[in-house]
Scaffold this motif. Structure first.
Motif, PDB file in Angstrom:
ATOM      1  N   ASP A  26      -4.896  -9.103   0.798  1.00 35.01           N
ATOM      2  CA  ASP A  26      -4.579  -9.408  -0.589  1.00 35.01           C
ATOM      3  C   ASP A  26      -3.057  -9.429  -0.764  1.00 35.01           C
ATOM      4  OD1 ASP A  26      -5.196  -9.456  -3.548  1.00 35.01           O
ATOM      5  OD2 ASP A  26      -4.070  -7.578  -3.393  1.00 35.01           O
ATOM      6  N   GLU A  28      -1.175  -9.430  -3.452  1.00 35.26           N
ATOM      7  CA  GLU A  28      -0.631  -8.501  -4.439  1.00 35.26           C
ATOM      8  C   GLU A  28      -0.446  -7.109  -3.841  1.00 35.26           C
ATOM      9  OE1 GLU A  28      -2.991 -10.737  -5.184  1.00 35.26           O
ATOM     10  OE2 GLU A  28      -1.994 -11.939  -6.718  1.00 35.26           O
ATOM     11  N   SER A  29      -1.438  -6.638  -3.082  1.00 31.07           N
ATOM     12  CA  SER A  29      -1.329  -5.322  -2.428  1.00 31.07           C
ATOM     13  C   SER A  29      -0.164  -5.319  -1.450  1.00 31.07           C
ATOM     14  CB  SER A  29      -2.614  -4.988  -1.669  1.00 31.07           C
ATOM     15  OG  SER A  29      -3.705  -4.961  -2.538  1.00 31.07           O
ATOM     16  N   LEU A  31       2.527  -7.241  -1.500  1.00 27.80           N
ATOM     17  CA  LEU A  31       3.801  -7.322  -2.218  1.00 27.80           C
ATOM     18  C   LEU A  31       4.180  -5.988  -2.867  1.00 27.80           C
ATOM     19  CD1 LEU A  31       3.365 -10.888  -3.680  1.00 27.80           C
ATOM     20  CD2 LEU A  31       5.136 -10.156  -2.056  1.00 27.80           C
ATOM     21  N   SER A  32       3.193  -5.173  -3.223  1.00 33.55           N
ATOM     22  CA  SER A  32       3.501  -3.870  -3.823  1.00 33.55           C
ATOM     23  C   SER A  32       4.153  -2.933  -2.808  1.00 33.55           C
ATOM     24  CB  SER A  32       2.236  -3.234  -4.403  1.00 33.55           C
ATOM     25  OG  SER A  32       1.389  -2.777  -3.361  1.00 33.55           O
ATOM     26  N   GLU A  33       4.024  -3.239  -1.528  1.00 33.21           N
ATOM     27  CA  GLU A  33       4.606  -2.422  -0.452  1.00 33.21           C
ATOM     28  C   GLU A  33       6.009  -2.888  -0.055  1.00 33.21           C
ATOM     29  OE1 GLU A  33       2.843   0.186   1.233  1.00 33.21           O
ATOM     30  OE2 GLU A  33       1.476  -0.065  -0.461  1.00 33.21           O
ATOM     31  N   ASP A  35       9.941  -3.919  -0.554  1.00 30.62           N
ATOM     32  CA  ASP A  35      11.147  -3.687  -1.342  1.00 30.62           C
ATOM     33  C   ASP A  35      12.313  -4.150  -0.473  1.00 30.62           C
ATOM     34  OD1 ASP A  35      12.934  -2.796  -3.274  1.00 30.62           O
ATOM     35  OD2 ASP A  35      13.087  -0.828  -2.345  1.00 30.62           O
ATOM     36  N   ALA A  52       0.750 -15.754  -5.359  1.00 30.15           N
ATOM     37  CA  ALA A  52       0.966 -14.470  -6.028  1.00 30.15           C
ATOM     38  C   ALA A  52       2.268 -14.474  -6.840  1.00 30.15           C
ATOM     39  CB  ALA A  52       0.995 -13.346  -4.998  1.00 30.15           C
ATOM     40  N   THR A  54       5.416 -15.269  -5.727  1.00 28.72           N
ATOM     41  CA  THR A  54       6.599 -14.828  -4.995  1.00 28.72           C
ATOM     42  C   THR A  54       7.149 -15.946  -4.119  1.00 28.72           C
ATOM     43  OG1 THR A  54       5.858 -12.545  -4.969  1.00 28.72           O
ATOM     44  CG2 THR A  54       7.433 -13.174  -3.271  1.00 28.72           C
ATOM     45  N   SER A 139      11.301  -7.174   5.132  1.00 27.80           N
ATOM     46  CA  SER A 139       9.909  -7.269   5.559  1.00 27.80           C
ATOM     47  C   SER A 139       9.659  -8.640   6.151  1.00 27.80           C
ATOM     48  CB  SER A 139       8.966  -7.072   4.374  1.00 27.80           C
ATOM     49  OG  SER A 139       9.063  -5.752   3.881  1.00 27.80           O
ATOM     50  N   HIS A 151       2.280  -6.874   7.723  1.00 24.39           N
ATOM     51  CA  HIS A 151       3.567  -6.505   7.138  1.00 24.39           C
ATOM     52  C   HIS A 151       4.353  -5.722   8.183  1.00 24.39           C
ATOM     53  CE1 HIS A 151       5.918  -3.762   4.185  1.00 24.39           C
ATOM     54  NE2 HIS A 151       6.672  -4.751   4.615  1.00 24.39           N
TER      55      HIS A 151
END
Length: 183
Positions: A26, A28-29, A31-33, A35, A52, A54, A139, A151
């Motif tokens: 997923d 979104e999951s 991308l939440s990781e 930074d 998503a 981005t 990343s 990732h």
């Protein structure tokens, strides 16, 4: 085909089968990781990130997935990035890394403008030099066929591991590292 710096020997193929980080199905999951700078390797990964919302700092695409042309929806998603990015076309052989690709990758990483590298040939090995060249904290996301998106965080350890892999490939790894370390 432009000057090939290194090629992957058959004996090393098995070493690249294991994911270099956690797997995500997923965007979104995933991308939440993340930074920091984001480098996407592969059409399907780039498509999911674009869906998503981005735009990767660097995306590397070749119009293929599992050696077949990508579906129209994937190609259209990648093409949508065109209005928001600089596009650079390069050649790269299957199972290798060309000077042209590595130089364009290095330039794309330092360019503040998002860049899509469109590869004529194959982009399967690009995650390795991307990890070496990207800044710490970046990343690199690439596809693991039939499993999802990997990732790979850019750390001192991941850079050292990729340098080791690249140095054991056939060809001129010294020239490869000269390009990747410039800048």
């Amino acid at each position: 085909m432009s000057d090939v710096l290194v090629t992957l020997p058959d004996a090393m193929r098995g070493e690249l089968k294991e994911p270099m980080g956690p797997l995500f199905t997923d965007a979104e999951s995933l991308l939440s990781e993340i930074d920091g700078p984001l480098l996407a390797v592969g059409d399907v990964v780039t498509y999911h990130l674009e869906r998503a919302g981005t735009v990767p700092d660097v995306a590397v695409v070749d119009g293929l997935t599992k050696r077949e042309e990508v579906e129209d929806r994937v190609a259209e998603g990648v093409a949508r990035l065109g209005g928001e990015t600089r596009e650079v076309h390069v050649e790269n052989p299957a199972g290798g890394l060309s000077r042209e690709l590595v130089e364009a990758l290095r330039e794309a990483i330092v360019d503040p403008e998002p860049t899509v590298l469109v590869v004529e040939g194959e982009e399967d090995l690009v995650a390795l030099p991307a990890i070496v060249a990207a800044p710490l904290g970046a990343s690199v996301v690439y596809g693991q066929p039939n499993e999802g998106m990997v990732h790979a965080e850019v750390t001192d350890e991941s850079k050292a591991a990729m340098r080791d892999l690249l140095s054991r490939m056939d060809g001129d790894s010294e020239a490869l590292f000269e390009i990747l370390d410039a800048g």
